[in-house]
Write an enzyme that holds these catalytic residues in place. Sequence first.
Site, short mmCIF file in Angstrom:
data_model
loop_
_atom_site.label_atom_id
_atom_site.label_comp_id
_atom_site.label_asym_id
_atom_site.label_seq_id
_atom_site.Cartn_x
_atom_site.Cartn_y
_atom_site.Cartn_z
N LYS A 1 42.70 18.71 -15.39
CA LYS A 1 42.48 20.10 -14.72
C LYS A 1 44.39 20.06 -14.90
O LYS A 1 44.43 21.29 -14.23
CB LYS A 1 42.72 19.09 -13.67
CG LYS A 1 41.01 19.06 -13.20
CD LYS A 1 39.94 18.86 -11.91
CE LYS A 1 38.54 19.31 -11.88
NZ LYS A 1 38.16 18.09 -12.82
C1 LIG Z 1 36.81 18.38 -13.36
C2 LIG Z 1 36.28 17.43 -14.54
C3 LIG Z 1 35.11 18.00 -14.98
C4 LIG Z 1 34.28 18.84 -14.76
O1 LIG Z 1 34.59 20.50 -14.94
P1 LIG Z 1 34.43 21.62 -15.19
O2 LIG Z 1 35.23 22.42 -15.25
O3 LIG Z 1 34.27 21.47 -12.87
O4 LIG Z 1 32.70 22.11 -15.51
C5 LIG Z 1 35.08 17.03 -16.74
N1 LIG Z 1 35.63 16.23 -16.67
C6 LIG Z 1 36.60 15.82 -16.22
C7 LIG Z 1 37.36 13.99 -16.72
C8 LIG Z 1 36.84 16.27 -15.05
O5 LIG Z 1 38.16 15.62 -13.66
#
Ligand SMILES: *Cc1c(COP(=O)(O)O)cnc(C)c1O
Length: 475
Positions: free
Chosen positions: A117
Amino acid sequence: MLYLSTRGDSTPRRFCDILLEGLAPDGGLYLPEHYPQIDAARLAALRRTHAEGGYAALAFEILSLYIDDIPADDLRAICQRTYTAEVFGTPEIVPLKPLHQGFYLEALSNGPTLAFKDMAMQLLGQLFEYELGRRGQTLNILGATSGDTGSAAEYAMRGKRGIRVFMLSPHGRMSAFQQAQMFSLQDPNIHNIAIEGVFDDCQDIVKAVSNDLEFKRKYRIGTVNSINWARLLAQVVYYFAGYFQATRSDGERVSFTVPSGNFGNVCAGHVARQMGLPIAQLVVATNENDVLDEFFRTGVYRVRGAADTHETSSPSMDISKASNFERFVFDLLGRDGARCKALFDDALRQHGQFDLSGDARFADAAARYGFVSGRSTHADRLATIRRVFAEHGVTIDTHTADGVKVAREHLQPGVPMIVLETALPIKFAATIEEALGQPPARPARFDGIEQLPRRVRVLPADAAQVKALITAECE
Ligand SMILES: *Cc1c(COP(=O)(O)O)cnc(C)c1O
């Protein structure tokens, strides 16, 4: 470039109009009115840009296709400030790590909070500061988190002019590492609020505050959730960067596997593919919360209730509905806003599900859009972590393990597979220990983080008290 809503509102808007907004006024999500096309010559030029100028230069080229209301020099400077080796740990920013011939991890989780993120949120922090400064405005970001999103937002917004962050988390329910990451931030514009309750209580407070339109306007309340188009756009860049690293020439195709929850990450892959990036398959990997896997297998999209939403060892994928999914369905249905509204507004609200299995366009989805899917359980996660460690000496996190497990079920001869590594194992140490009998390595910069002084206030699950706190900080 103009943006429209997936539910039909076609008031023309430019990038900076939607940057600071969440949902469109009709409840839909924003998408560009078309996807700029990258032909072979353009792809070759982008490959050279990436080779010569690095990730930040590539990001500038891709973002420029979608952003025409920020002067080019400013946008270039924003990209250069965001994607540095200092913040993301390596000069490549998203290096590919081969596990074996034609099977790679793309490291998206070397940013400040060790989860992918950061890739989008760090850019969002720079864009917000830039645009708010240009308008002479301020913004109070209010969010609820059970871990990754909140810390990524705080690390992106810390010290940014014109921005305050109020982040609610369930008191005592995040991992020790996650608490330490967030609560050790001493920046005066970051406010950690631990709510005596569960994550849903935090989310209910955010909703209650946002539904008070007068308060929302007066205190300029905003969000940074995963439906924000700028976040999605930032993620498109690393599909190109992964492709260029895995291939030598632009005739080759690759596949990506994406550990998925809210469908934000893999939706960026869909956008890249629609632009013409030669992606064979987009493999959606879910955990036990398999809303998305069910859809791609059956055509039925069935939102889960709280009782059917499992707490798993890949917690950032524990979702009851996939908030970005509407973007793909809009494209799948030929960009029919009225139909999309009927599905997401009416059908979901009344029946909690809709069924596209009888629609010819669903039958065609794998062929036309490359989407396939699979699911992974706690036992699969443990087995995959063990196997990758035994065979390659690499420790992967629980979310990435879901990806690797499902990726193996979708290998095609001659097509390299890139699994997106969405977090580092240290964030989910308990499960790693369960799998390997030893804790994962901790990056040196996080040594002793649990002992740092903490900045957090504990409040009861009461929206009025959260509002009072925001009011006091803004006076
Ligand atoms: C947010 C997250 C996901 C999922 O991603 P999306 O964009 O919501 O599909 C997967 N793995 C980790 C470690 C995350 O923080």
